[in-house]
Write a protein that holds these residues in place. Structure first.
Motif, PDB file in Angstrom:
ATOM      1  N   THR A 411     -10.319 -34.371   5.456  1.00  0.00           N
ATOM      2  CA  THR A 411     -10.359 -34.846   4.066  1.00  0.00           C
ATOM      3  C   THR A 411     -10.509 -36.362   4.021  1.00  0.00           C
ATOM      4  O   THR A 411     -11.242 -36.917   3.194  1.00  0.00           O
ATOM      5  CB  THR A 411      -9.077 -34.415   3.330  1.00  0.00           C
ATOM      6  OG1 THR A 411      -8.933 -33.003   3.427  1.00  0.00           O
ATOM      7  CG2 THR A 411      -9.141 -34.809   1.868  1.00  0.00           C
ATOM      8  N   VAL A 414     -14.137 -37.363   4.864  1.00  0.00           N
ATOM      9  CA  VAL A 414     -15.021 -37.133   3.709  1.00  0.00           C
ATOM     10  C   VAL A 414     -14.781 -38.183   2.631  1.00  0.00           C
ATOM     11  O   VAL A 414     -15.724 -38.714   2.022  1.00  0.00           O
ATOM     12  CB  VAL A 414     -14.812 -35.701   3.165  1.00  0.00           C
ATOM     13  CG1 VAL A 414     -15.566 -35.519   1.846  1.00  0.00           C
ATOM     14  CG2 VAL A 414     -15.288 -34.676   4.180  1.00  0.00           C
ATOM     15  N   ARG A 418     -17.712 -40.563   1.351  1.00  0.00           N
ATOM     16  CA  ARG A 418     -18.275 -40.114   0.074  1.00  0.00           C
ATOM     17  C   ARG A 418     -18.935 -41.248  -0.709  1.00  0.00           C
ATOM     18  O   ARG A 418     -20.006 -41.042  -1.296  1.00  0.00           O
ATOM     19  CB  ARG A 418     -17.199 -39.429  -0.763  1.00  0.00           C
ATOM     20  CG  ARG A 418     -17.731 -38.903  -2.098  1.00  0.00           C
ATOM     21  CD  ARG A 418     -16.745 -38.005  -2.805  1.00  0.00           C
ATOM     22  NE  ARG A 418     -16.791 -36.648  -2.271  1.00  0.00           N
ATOM     23  CZ  ARG A 418     -15.754 -36.015  -1.748  1.00  0.00           C
ATOM     24  NH1 ARG A 418     -14.586 -36.632  -1.666  1.00  0.00           N
ATOM     25  NH2 ARG A 418     -15.865 -34.787  -1.313  1.00  0.00           N
ATOM     26  N   ASP A 427     -24.752 -35.376  -2.606  1.00  0.00           N
ATOM     27  CA  ASP A 427     -23.438 -34.754  -2.750  1.00  0.00           C
ATOM     28  C   ASP A 427     -22.843 -34.499  -1.371  1.00  0.00           C
ATOM     29  O   ASP A 427     -23.525 -34.012  -0.463  1.00  0.00           O
ATOM     30  CB  ASP A 427     -23.547 -33.423  -3.496  1.00  0.00           C
ATOM     31  CG  ASP A 427     -23.949 -33.619  -4.950  1.00  0.00           C
ATOM     32  OD1 ASP A 427     -23.614 -34.678  -5.497  1.00  0.00           O
ATOM     33  OD2 ASP A 427     -24.607 -32.715  -5.511  1.00  0.00           O
ATOM     34  N   HIS A 429     -19.723 -32.459   0.423  1.00  0.00           N
ATOM     35  CA  HIS A 429     -18.712 -31.424   0.202  1.00  0.00           C
ATOM     36  C   HIS A 429     -17.925 -31.175   1.477  1.00  0.00           C
ATOM     37  O   HIS A 429     -18.411 -31.422   2.591  1.00  0.00           O
ATOM     38  CB  HIS A 429     -19.370 -30.110  -0.230  1.00  0.00           C
ATOM     39  CG  HIS A 429     -20.285 -30.255  -1.409  1.00  0.00           C
ATOM     40  ND1 HIS A 429     -19.835 -30.490  -2.681  1.00  0.00           N
ATOM     41  CD2 HIS A 429     -21.652 -30.219  -1.486  1.00  0.00           C
ATOM     42  CE1 HIS A 429     -20.863 -30.586  -3.505  1.00  0.00           C
ATOM     43  NE2 HIS A 429     -21.995 -30.437  -2.801  1.00  0.00           N
ATOM     44  N   CYS A 430     -16.734 -30.639   1.303  1.00  0.00           N
ATOM     45  CA  CYS A 430     -15.886 -30.275   2.448  1.00  0.00           C
ATOM     46  C   CYS A 430     -15.290 -28.898   2.192  1.00  0.00           C
ATOM     47  O   CYS A 430     -14.726 -28.651   1.121  1.00  0.00           O
ATOM     48  CB  CYS A 430     -14.780 -31.304   2.648  1.00  0.00           C
ATOM     49  SG  CYS A 430     -13.666 -30.916   4.029  1.00  0.00           S
ATOM     50  N   ALA A 431     -15.424 -27.982   3.141  1.00  0.00           N
ATOM     51  CA  ALA A 431     -14.878 -26.620   3.019  1.00  0.00           C
ATOM     52  C   ALA A 431     -14.021 -26.334   4.247  1.00  0.00           C
ATOM     53  O   ALA A 431     -14.521 -26.293   5.375  1.00  0.00           O
ATOM     54  CB  ALA A 431     -16.010 -25.601   2.910  1.00  0.00           C
ATOM     55  N   SER A 466     -27.758 -32.460  -0.490  1.00  0.00           N
ATOM     56  CA  SER A 466     -26.321 -32.458  -0.211  1.00  0.00           C
ATOM     57  C   SER A 466     -26.061 -32.463   1.286  1.00  0.00           C
ATOM     58  O   SER A 466     -26.926 -32.136   2.091  1.00  0.00           O
ATOM     59  CB  SER A 466     -25.662 -31.223  -0.837  1.00  0.00           C
ATOM     60  OG  SER A 466     -26.166 -30.037  -0.226  1.00  0.00           O
ATOM     61  N   SER A 468     -22.735 -31.069   3.724  1.00  0.00           N
ATOM     62  CA  SER A 468     -21.480 -30.316   3.654  1.00  0.00           C
ATOM     63  C   SER A 468     -20.816 -30.289   5.024  1.00  0.00           C
ATOM     64  O   SER A 468     -21.477 -30.178   6.054  1.00  0.00           O
ATOM     65  CB  SER A 468     -21.725 -28.881   3.170  1.00  0.00           C
ATOM     66  OG  SER A 468     -22.484 -28.160   4.116  1.00  0.00           O
ATOM     67  N   GLN A 470     -18.049 -28.121   7.100  1.00  0.00           N
ATOM     68  CA  GLN A 470     -17.343 -26.835   7.140  1.00  0.00           C
ATOM     69  C   GLN A 470     -16.495 -26.785   8.402  1.00  0.00           C
ATOM     70  O   GLN A 470     -16.985 -27.069   9.500  1.00  0.00           O
ATOM     71  CB  GLN A 470     -18.321 -25.673   7.119  1.00  0.00           C
ATOM     72  CG  GLN A 470     -19.194 -25.633   5.873  1.00  0.00           C
ATOM     73  CD  GLN A 470     -20.218 -24.509   5.921  1.00  0.00           C
ATOM     74  OE1 GLN A 470     -20.117 -23.612   6.739  1.00  0.00           O
ATOM     75  NE2 GLN A 470     -21.200 -24.583   5.045  1.00  0.00           N
TER      76      GLN A 470
END
Length: 701
Positions: A411, A414, A418, A427, A429-431, A466, A468, A470
């Motif tokens: 987190t 990111v 960001r 964009d 994103h973080c999953a 984007s 991302s 993961q």
């Protein structure tokens, strides 16, 4: 039923004798039983009682079925009863069961008896114990079956003959080897059938000379030596049923009984085709080796002549090697020097820009400062990449194993990147997978370095769309997991040819990207080496013009939540520390004071190691920040002097502040008595983390 008078008389006489005194005739010879027409026993002699185990009282009045062993089928007894019912004598071998369950065999004669009127009145059974004979037959049968099994599964062709040469044994290996079936040869042929006549004749001639007697060119040629008690083992050519030929090694043995009489012969043959081929190959090889040996002898003279020249060449190579090693050493010194020379002024540049950025600036001034700060950080990153690669090449990179919050790390990364993504309209994103443990044990700094590099690259090469991140894991057992990370983007993508060299040093997807996107091409090479250093893997899947997915996986242990760093109910951020800073560069003195005082700490600055030792011995401090290279006395020497002070200062945490970051630097500082080090340009947050770990440890408390 009509029977002849002679037979009737004989039967009558037997019945009369047996009815009067049967024990006088057969009581110790045969097992006698007399029954009525229904098979009920009316008389049993002593041998019957003895062998059956029943008493005479138990037998008389009982039916013969009490002796049934269950071996013979019902039709066996039906045929017996049909014979004796017709007045004919029945004979057969029966297995009976004694009272104690023991089985025994009897050779049985059942004789019908008739009354005076010629009517059938009963039966007389005369039995003889043949149990031992049956056991012997069974043992012989077992031995025969074992012998057959051995012969059938032997790896050799086994051929047994009578004394005249007629084949009696022809096992399966012989059938397979020669193409004949045992049925075709047993009792019908001799082994001469499968031999070359010319070979037999030649062998007979040789044996005649050796044995000094005539040996006929027939079966006698195979067995003459065995009969004479000599070893008989020779190579022959066997002829198969289809006419094909192959070499065998045949051993012949004479078989004799206990009296020494000759009873037959046993031959064992093994196919030696492969051995012949190996021998031929060996012969060819020997010829080739001899030819090569000759060539080598000729070449040896040339080699000896060349040897003198090679000695001179080796001496030149040794000199070149020493020069190369000196160059490598010089390269390391150069990198260390350049690192120090670049990092020292960059510490001032970054520090001043950071302070300037936090002051009141116009929008244009803030933009200019931000641009300068980014450029300085990029220069520092290039220097860091080169130094990291040098450490990895020198195998000097050490992994730190500690518990850390993986969710917080991802987190944080990111959140850090960001703003860069949003500035490009991308964009980010973080999953995080639900099953991902919160705490893992490993080198959080190196994992963070890899993730930051991959996301930074993805943002750099993504013009729109984007990026991302993961994160997942898979179970490895024994409290272990495999950390799985994917960074996906919708960027320019990479063609298949470029992906093959993407993780090489100084390599990028295409030559033009160096000018269009910037960078050294070291980042992915470092990521690969760091991942492999942690026993992991890294890779990429990409489609040109569509996007890329970089991934890595690292085996790790599940960690535990770290203890909260507190001292006396306070966190480190809540305390005002007394810090001694030893730094000779005036710009860095200014920056360290400004940074540390802005964080609420008290700062005392000296410009050499001698002053640091003196001040540490007369004033109280919570920690010492020690530059490494200083005039008068350097940092490591000053540290050793402080550790020998007879005061509280000897136990103070000492942190090295250095622009040196080459392999071996940290070890030298620790050996000098320092507790840790922070490389320049100094990151205030990292510095405070290091101080927290040292000041709040139990021994410091």
């Amino acid at each position: 039923m009509q029977i002849s008078e002679d037979i009737r008389l004989s039967i009558d006489q037997i019945g009369e004798v047996l009815s009067m005194r049967p024990e006088l005739v057969t009581d110790r010879v045969a097992i006698i039983a007399i029954t009525d027409l229904d098979g009920t026993i009316t008389y049993a002699n002593d041998l019957f009682v003895e062998i059956s185990g029943y008493s005479r009282e138990e037998l008389v009045g009982a039916n013969h079925r009490i002796l049934n062993s269950g071996l013979h089928p019902e039709r066996f007894f039906e045929e017996m009863f049909r014979t004796i019912s017709d007045g004919r004598i029945w004979r057969g071998e029966i297995r009976n069961r004694a009272k104690n369950g023991r089985y025994y065999w009897v050779d049985t004669h059942i004789i019908p008896t008739f009354d005076q009127s010629g009517a059938l009145s009963g039966y007389t059974a005369v039995r003889f114990d043949i149990t031992k004979r049956k056991q012997a037959e069974e043992a012989f049968r077992d031995i025969s079956q074992l012998q057959t099994a051995i012969l059938d599964h032997a790896g050799y062709a086994i051929i047994g003959t009578r004394t005249d040469g007629t084949i009696e044994i022809f096992n399966r290996a012989a059938e397979k080897m020669l193409g004949y079936s045992a049925v075709e040869l047993i009792g019908r042929a001799t082994p001469a059938l499968m031999h070359e006549p010319s070979e037999i004749a030649a062998h007979a001639k040789r044996l005649s000379a050796a044995l000094k007697r005539p040996v006929e060119p027939g079966f006698d040629a195979f067995v003459a030596e065995a009969i004479a008690g000599q070893r008989s083992e020779h190579e022959w050519t066997y002829v198969r049923k289809d006419g094909s030929r192959f070499p065998v090694l045949l051993s012949v043995t004479a078989l004799r009984n206990e009296e020494g009489e000759l009873t037959g012969f046993l031959g064992m043959a093994v196919d030696i085709s492969e051995r012949r081929e190996r021998e031929a190959a060996l012969t060819r090889t020997q010829c080739e080796l001899q030819n090569r040996l000759t060539d080598l002898e000729l070449a040896n003279e040339r080699i000896e002549m060349e040897a003198a020249r090679q000695v001179t060449l080796l001496e030149d190579l040794a000199i070149a090697r020493d020069e190369a090693q000196a160059a490598v050493t010089e390269k390391s010194r150069f990198l260390a020097t350049m690192s120090h020379e670049i990092r020292t002024p960059m510490n001032g540049v970054v520090g001043v820009l950071g302070l300037l950025k936090s002051s009141d600036l116009t929008t244009e001034q803030a933009n200019l400062v931000g641009t300068a700060l980014r450029s300085a950080n990029e220069l520092i990153q290039i220097t860091t990449d080169i130094l990291d690669l040098s450490k990895l090449e020198a195998n000097k990179t050490e992994l730190e194993l500690a518990d850390f919050d993986i969710r917080e790390l991802m987190t944080d990364v990111v959140g850090l990147l960001r703003p860069s993504a949003l500035a490009k309209g991308v964009d980010l994103h973080c999953a995080l997978a639900p099953q991902l443990p919160r705490f893992l044990k490993g080198d959080a700094h190196r994992i963070r370095q890899i993730v930051v590099n991959l996301i930074s690259n993805a943002i750099k090469f993504t013009l729109h769309g984007s990026v991302s991140l993961q994160v997942d894991c898979s179970c490895l057992g024994d409290a272990g997991v495999c950390l799985l990370v994917w960074v996906k983007d919708t960027g320019i993508g990479i063609d298949q040819e470029s992906t093959k060299r993407l993780f090489n040093r100084f390599a990028q997807a295409e030559q033009s990207t160096t000018r269009r996107y910037g960078g050294t091409g070291l980042g992915l090479a470092i990521c690969k080496q760091l991942t492999e250093l942690m026993s992991g893997e890294i890779g990429v899947e990409s489609q040109f013009g569509v996007g890329s997915t970089f991934w890595f996986k690292i085996p790790m242990q599940v960690g535990r939540a770290p203890d909260l760093k507190t001292l006396g109910g306070q966190t480190l951020e809540e305390r005002s520390l007394r810090l001694l800073v030893a730094e000779d560069n005036t710009t860095n003195q200014f920056l360290m004071r400004a940074i540390l005082e802005s964080l609420g700490h008290q700062v005392t600055i000296v410009d050499n190691g001698v002053e640091a030792v003196r001040i540490a011995g007369i004033q109280d401090f919570d920690a010492i920040l020690m530059d490494v290279q200083m005039p008068v006395m350097d940092g490591p020497t000053a540290t050793r002097e402080i550790r020998h002070l007879n005061s509280r200062a000897a136990r103070l945490p000492i942190v090295a502040l250095t622009a040196n970051a080459m392999p071996g630097d940290r070890e030298r500082y620790i050996a000098a008595g320092m507790d840790d080090y922070v490389s320049k340009p100094v990151d205030p947050h990292k510095l405070m983390d290091v101080l927290a770990g040292l000041i709040l440890r139990p021994e410091s408390a």
